[in-house]
Design an enzyme around this catalytic site. Sequence first.
Site, PDB file in Angstrom:
ATOM      1  CE1 TYR A 134      -3.355  -2.874   0.701  1.00 27.06           C
ATOM      2  CE2 TYR A 134      -4.598  -0.827   0.636  1.00 27.06           C
ATOM      3  CZ  TYR A 134      -4.556  -2.210   0.562  1.00 27.06           C
ATOM      4  OH  TYR A 134      -5.714  -2.914   0.353  1.00 27.06           O
ATOM      5  CE  LYS A 208       1.296 -17.887  -0.817  1.00 29.74           C
ATOM      6  NZ  LYS A 208       0.947 -19.286  -0.788  1.00 29.74           N
ATOM      7  CG  ASP A 241      -2.137 -20.311   0.589  1.00 37.37           C
ATOM      8  OD1 ASP A 241      -1.650 -20.187   1.729  1.00 37.37           O
ATOM      9  OD2 ASP A 241      -1.549 -20.933  -0.329  1.00 37.37           O
ATOM     10  CG  ASP A 265      -8.585  -4.866   1.577  1.00 34.46           C
ATOM     11  OD1 ASP A 265      -9.590  -4.373   2.124  1.00 34.46           O
ATOM     12  OD2 ASP A 265      -8.459  -4.981   0.344  1.00 34.46           O
ATOM     13  CG  ASP A 269     -14.196  -7.406   1.961  1.00 39.63           C
ATOM     14  OD1 ASP A 269     -13.859  -6.529   2.783  1.00 39.63           O
ATOM     15  OD2 ASP A 269     -14.737  -7.129   0.861  1.00 39.63           O
TER      16      ASP A 269
HETATM   17  C1  IPM Z   1     -10.901  -1.044   2.691  1.00 46.04           C
HETATM   18  C2  IPM Z   1     -10.809  -0.797   1.204  1.00 46.04           C
HETATM   19  C3  IPM Z   1      -9.582   0.032   0.854  1.00 46.04           C
HETATM   20  C4  IPM Z   1      -8.359  -0.776   1.237  1.00 46.04           C
HETATM   21  C5  IPM Z   1      -9.529   0.459  -0.623  1.00 46.04           C
HETATM   22  C6  IPM Z   1     -10.766   1.218  -1.031  1.00 46.04           C
HETATM   23  C7  IPM Z   1      -8.315   1.248  -0.939  1.00 46.04           C
HETATM   24  O1  IPM Z   1     -10.866  -1.997   0.500  1.00 46.04           O
HETATM   25  O2  IPM Z   1     -10.872  -0.076   3.460  1.00 46.04           O
HETATM   26  O3  IPM Z   1     -11.044  -2.192   3.074  1.00 46.04           O
HETATM   27  O4  IPM Z   1      -7.873  -1.585   0.434  1.00 46.04           O
HETATM   28  O5  IPM Z   1      -7.874  -0.597   2.341  1.00 46.04           O
HETATM   29 MN    MN Z   2     -11.409  -3.679   1.739  1.00 45.26          MN
END
Ligand code: IPM
Ligand code: MN
Length: 375
Positions: A134, A208, A241, A265, A269
């Site tokens: 990042y 990883k 993974d 990140d 999710d």
């Molecule tokens: C998050 C998002 C951001 C990230 C993106 C929009 C840059 O996915 O906050 O989870 O990758 O951190």
């Molecule tokens: Mn995200």
Amino acid sequence: MDYDIAVIPGDGIGPEVIGETMKVLSATSKIFGFDLKFETLPYGAGYYLKHKEVLPSGALERLAGFKALLLGAVGDPRVPPGPLEQELLLALRFHFDQFLNLRPAQTYPNVPIPLGGNISIDIDVVRENTEDFYMGLGAPFSGSYTGDLAAGRGEYEFTSKVEIQVSPPRDCAFALGLLTQPAVERIAHRAFKLAEKRGENSLHVATKANALPQFYGLWDEWTAKTAKNYPNIKLKKINVDNLCYQLPRTPAEFGVILCPNLFGDIVSDLVSALTGGLGLAASGNIGDGLCMFEPVHGSAPDIAGTGRSNPLAAILSGAMLLEHIGQIPASSAVKQAVRDYLSGGQNFPYELGGETPFDQVGDLVTAKLMSQKYA
Ligand code: IPM
Ligand code: MN
Ligand code: NAD
């Protein structure tokens, strides 16, 4: 007590979920007798398209004067991916050195989960929030590249001279990742302290190092060093993974999961899906300066304007904000109100199988807040 709170609703469903959050936070402040002075800032796609800049000069410096920042989401189909995410969202995280991205996820009563059954999941993803891939360092090139690359972080400046040749020439792209030992150690300490607070006897670290030993191998080495300070907590290294494989199979086995930025990140999710959805997943971007609270989800352009957004992730991020500013009973009351609302099993947003539009959910949570008994 008065608190100046900056609010960036942003794009897509951002303003929808933030509107509901402000309803709940305002009600909470009345009950608990403090004042939240919200200042709503217009940044996001609309501002960018109108002014041809993501943030006006001095915006970050001005934000430093606030007690905390509440953000909805950025990203809009009218703007190509990149500027809003990098120059607004990531710029905030980096400028204020918000090195800890804390992403709690838990199952709730009556919330359907994809695994079905009666599984109880309670996971905190601890994501390093300033480094890894990042850094924003990289570029496309064709055959060769020469250039200076620089990035500033809270405690250091990174500069480099990069020269690359690929022959025979072809179209290419490169990105530089960076891990620094102090940054890895400070996030590892946070993860271990959280594991201690939760009463865990282990902590998972997902990288990883098999594919990138010269990079994630160092992450593993530095976290293992930090682990020596916490003899009661076993460090469990896992390839990311394999983590993605094990999480849906045995989610209850996981408590605190520590990840570098990019994997954190993605894993957050996945964990949010396992516990009921992105519309329940809150987060805090925490450092020693201005801290920012925002749902894990994005601007969800596919459902923006349809009434289908679930504002509970933003509302729970609001609860994290209250805890951060020291209003602990108020924070607990919001979390309890969300739990009470979900326990009722009725008037759920679309994401949770109901048909209640987002703009009623804040009122429903507020009603639960008002019906609690406070000492
Ligand atoms: C998050 C998002 C951001 C990230 C993106 C929009 C840059 O996915 O906050 O989870 O990758 O951190
Ligand atoms: Mn995200
Ligand atoms: P997203 O999180 O916006 O949406 C993923 C899926 O989850 C979509 O199907 C969406 O409808 C659903 N969803 C998300 N939040 C929901 C909610 N509260 N209630 C119900 N359903 C919800 O991810 P994406 O589609 O990859 O990204 C869309 C835009 O958002 C992109 O521009 C991206 O860069 C941006 N983004 C911003 C942030 C942020 O500002 N923190 C985070 C992630 C993505």
